[in-house]
Design an enzyme around this catalytic site. Structure first.
Site, PDB file in Angstrom:
ATOM      1  N   LYS A 247       0.788  -1.280  -0.038  1.00 25.44           N
ATOM      2  CA  LYS A 247       0.133   0.024  -0.049  1.00 25.44           C
ATOM      3  C   LYS A 247       0.910   1.066  -0.007  1.00 25.44           C
ATOM      4  O   LYS A 247       2.005   1.104   0.356  1.00 25.44           O
ATOM      5  CB  LYS A 247      -0.802  -0.041   1.130  1.00 25.44           C
ATOM      6  CG  LYS A 247      -2.131   0.901   1.204  1.00 25.44           C
ATOM      7  CD  LYS A 247      -3.259   0.285   0.336  1.00 25.44           C
ATOM      8  CE  LYS A 247      -4.368   0.911   0.055  1.00 25.44           C
ATOM      9  NZ  LYS A 247      -5.630  -0.072  -0.124  1.00 25.44           N
TER      10      LYS A 247
HETATM   11  P1  NAD Z   1     -12.923   7.783  -3.099  1.00 25.40           P
HETATM   12  O1  NAD Z   1     -11.849   8.759  -2.749  1.00 25.40           O
HETATM   13  O2  NAD Z   1     -13.250   7.571  -4.215  1.00 25.40           O
HETATM   14  O3  NAD Z   1     -14.002   8.113  -2.159  1.00 25.40           O
HETATM   15  C1  NAD Z   1     -14.053   8.331  -0.491  1.00 25.40           C
HETATM   16  C2  NAD Z   1     -15.358   8.748  -0.086  1.00 25.40           C
HETATM   17  O4  NAD Z   1     -15.273   8.947   1.497  1.00 25.40           O
HETATM   18  C3  NAD Z   1     -15.493  10.382  -0.647  1.00 25.40           C
HETATM   19  O5  NAD Z   1     -16.993  10.384  -0.714  1.00 25.40           O
HETATM   20  C4  NAD Z   1     -15.348  11.137   0.849  1.00 25.40           C
HETATM   21  O6  NAD Z   1     -16.208  12.300   0.686  1.00 25.40           O
HETATM   22  C5  NAD Z   1     -15.699  10.122   1.852  1.00 25.40           C
HETATM   23  N1  NAD Z   1     -15.368  10.440   3.195  1.00 25.40           N
HETATM   24  C6  NAD Z   1     -14.064  10.938   3.506  1.00 25.40           C
HETATM   25  N2  NAD Z   1     -13.860  11.167   4.876  1.00 25.40           N
HETATM   26  C7  NAD Z   1     -14.929  10.816   5.251  1.00 25.40           C
HETATM   27  C8  NAD Z   1     -15.582  10.770   6.592  1.00 25.40           C
HETATM   28  N3  NAD Z   1     -14.900  10.839   7.566  1.00 25.40           N
HETATM   29  N4  NAD Z   1     -17.028  10.204   6.944  1.00 25.40           N
HETATM   30  C9  NAD Z   1     -17.711  10.109   5.678  1.00 25.40           C
HETATM   31  N5  NAD Z   1     -17.161   9.973   4.467  1.00 25.40           N
HETATM   32  C10 NAD Z   1     -15.981  10.439   4.326  1.00 25.40           C
HETATM   33  O7  NAD Z   1     -12.305   6.366  -2.056  1.00 25.40           O
HETATM   34  P2  NAD Z   1     -12.776   4.883  -2.477  1.00 25.40           P
HETATM   35  O8  NAD Z   1     -11.754   4.354  -3.529  1.00 25.40           O
HETATM   36  O9  NAD Z   1     -14.218   4.788  -2.774  1.00 25.40           O
HETATM   37  O10 NAD Z   1     -12.301   4.245  -1.264  1.00 25.40           O
HETATM   38  C11 NAD Z   1     -13.213   4.164  -0.105  1.00 25.40           C
HETATM   39  C12 NAD Z   1     -12.846   3.050   1.082  1.00 25.40           C
HETATM   40  O11 NAD Z   1     -12.887   1.896   0.005  1.00 25.40           O
HETATM   41  C13 NAD Z   1     -11.424   3.131   1.277  1.00 25.40           C
HETATM   42  O12 NAD Z   1     -11.449   2.621   2.802  1.00 25.40           O
HETATM   43  C14 NAD Z   1     -10.590   2.282   0.551  1.00 25.40           C
HETATM   44  O13 NAD Z   1      -9.491   1.893   1.233  1.00 25.40           O
HETATM   45  C15 NAD Z   1     -11.668   1.113   0.217  1.00 25.40           C
HETATM   46  N6  NAD Z   1     -11.264   0.610  -1.137  1.00 25.40           N
HETATM   47  C16 NAD Z   1     -11.417   1.186  -2.241  1.00 25.40           C
HETATM   48  C17 NAD Z   1     -10.863   0.254  -3.245  1.00 25.40           C
HETATM   49  C18 NAD Z   1     -11.023   0.816  -4.714  1.00 25.40           C
HETATM   50  O14 NAD Z   1     -10.713   0.159  -5.870  1.00 25.40           O
HETATM   51  N7  NAD Z   1     -11.172   2.293  -4.925  1.00 25.40           N
HETATM   52  C19 NAD Z   1     -10.798  -0.961  -3.233  1.00 25.40           C
HETATM   53  C20 NAD Z   1     -10.713  -1.461  -1.841  1.00 25.40           C
HETATM   54  C21 NAD Z   1     -11.236  -0.913  -0.757  1.00 25.40           C
END
Ligand code: NAD
Length: 421
Positions: free
Chosen positions: A111
């Site tokens: 990561k």
């Molecule tokens: P992203 O940047 O697309 O979206 C993140 C979202 O969370 C945004 O809408 C943001 O406004 C919101 N956010 C941030 N802080 C917040 C808070 N304190 N309370 C509520 N909402 C909040 O990111 P993503 O890629 O969707 O990732 C989100 C989660 O999913 C993370 O934990 C990430 O590790 C996990 N994840 C993502 C992927 C991927 O392929 N993108 C894969 C596995 C896991």
């Protein structure tokens, strides 16, 4: 204590190690193997300069951590966020190791992250930061060694800059060095939706197991980015009613249901879900406690804690986010009969289609979206069944079931390879 305060006091690395310890105890893991798997293999910290639009030079700090390379190259996303820390990146890298093992794809865990609020940078500054950061971590990354992907606040554009930077350095185009690229640069069909799609496959399996009809289910989603907004859209497609969603600004709720495609359009126009017409404004904490059947945390770590777990009303908690639930909260949810689909299983669709993308890139191939989604579904459904069997057999929660499968697989691979030299 508010959710934000509780989250700030919890250390994700401490949580990740405690989760591992619980599984290692139950597996009666060899003490030497346990010491090896409990720590990351490599941790790189970089401080690097970026020329800003006003002519000044700013120095940013970033990390790339490889937790374990026993089963294959490191795989894991890169996060841009003001709260990134080495401990957070270490936790996320360890979770990637278990995630790849739980779904049986041939990767270790890695990561990365940069301490930055990317919303405060211009596009030019963001490009400069991305290209220089990737240059700094090139001592570790490469298509056979360590393959980054998107995470919070990074996307297909950032992956394109990473791929171009690496390709410029070696003198030819290397699509397989990152995944989550746009289709035009060797990205996979279905990668953008993969995390959410995989999550929804596991929710459908869980609902079938519990005898819950998703047509009568209400859904709340915390976080409205790549994982959360698409999960909300796909849950609505499954016939469920999405009643609450939120982002970093706050949440909105309408118990009669939100039109998710309209909320997505609203967020694209206004930068937040807040202000969406016909919904009441709620806090992020209230979203988690909404009266619903399915709760999807899809934002950041440590959101469901000992403090608020008892107020979660959902029957199913599907962890699209990494690390949203603490070990203490796990126990409370399990005791209350909440069926939790753990992050290392629930959001593994992202890394699974990243793996498909990498395979296509290495083979100069391109699969159809139908092919991608069918392969994804079969992997997610199989992994869900394996975890459920393990959890049922041992009378433990699904997180422990997933950890028992994952840690055993990584431990077996590590033991078979033996200790070098
Ligand atoms: P992203 O940047 O697309 O979206 C993140 C979202 O969370 C945004 O809408 C943001 O406004 C919101 N956010 C941030 N802080 C917040 C808070 N304190 N309370 C509520 N909402 C909040 O990111 P993503 O890629 O969707 O990732 C989100 C989660 O999913 C993370 O934990 C990430 O590790 C996990 N994840 C993502 C992927 C991927 O392929 N993108 C894969 C596995 C896991």
């Amino acid at each position: 204590m508010t959710t934000e305060h509780a989250a700030a006091q919890l250390n994700a690395w401490d949580v990740a190690q405690r989760q591992f310890d619980l599984a290692a105890d139950r597996l009666n893991l060899d003490p030497g193997l346990r010491r090896v798997l409990r720590e990351p293999r490599r941790e790189l910290t970089v401080h690097f300069p970026v020329k800003m639009d006003d002519g000044t030079v700013q120095v940013f700090t970033g990390y790339r951590v490889q937790h374990n390379l026993g089963r294959g190259p490191a795989k894991g996303g890169i996060r841009y966020h003001q709260d990134v820390s080495l401990d957070e990146v270490k936790a996320l890298a360890m979770w990637m190791t278990w995630k790849c093992a739980v779904v049986g794809i041939p990767y270790g865990g890695g990561k990365g992250g940069v301490i930055v609020d990317p919303k405060k940078l211009s596009k030019k500054e963001l490009e400069g930061l991305s290209r220089r950061f990737f240059t700094e971590i090139e001592v570790l990354v490469g298509p056979e060694k360590d393959i980054p992907a998107p995470d919070v606040n990074t996307n297909a554009q950032v992956m394109s800059w990473f791929m171009d930077t690496y390709s410029m350095h070696v003198g030819y185009t290397v699509p397989g060095v990152v995944t989550g690229k746009p289709i035009s640069l060797g990205g996979s069909e279905g990668r953008n939706e993969a995390t959410a799609r995989g999550c929804v496959y596991t929710v459908v399996e869980a609902a079938t197991h519990l005898g819950l009809d998703l047509h009568n289910a209400r859904v709340a989603v915390q976080g409205f980015g790549n994982a959360g907004s698409i999960a909300a859209h796909l849950m609505a497609h499954e016939g469920a009613t999405v009643v609450a969603v939120s982002d970093s600004v706050g949440g909105i709720r309408n118990m009669d249901g939100l039109n998710i495609d309209r909320v997505i359009a609203w967020k694209a126009e206004h930068g937040t879900v807040r202000g969406f017409p016909g919904a009441e404004e709620v806090t992020n904490a209230e979203v988690l406690e909404t009266d619903c059947e399915v709760l999807i945390p899809a934002a950041l770590e440590n959101q469901i804690t000992r403090e608020n777990a008892g107020r979660v009303k959902a029957r199913i908690v599907a962890e699209a986010a990494n690390g949203p639930t603490t070990p203490e909260a796990d126990e409370i949810l399990f005791a209350n009969g909440v069926f939790l689909i753990p992050d290392i299983l629930c959001n593994a669709g992202g890394v699974t289609v990243s793996y498909f993308e990498w395979v296509q890139d290495l083979n100069r191939d391109h699969w159809t979206e139908i092919e991608v989604n069918e392969k994804l579904k079969s992997i997610m459904v199989r992994a869900f069944g394996e975890v459920l069997t393990q959890a049922t057999r041992n009378n433990v929660n699904m997180r422990m079931g997933a950890y028992l499968n994952a840690v055993q697989r990584v431990a077996d691979a590590t033991a078979m390879r033996g200790l070098y030299p």
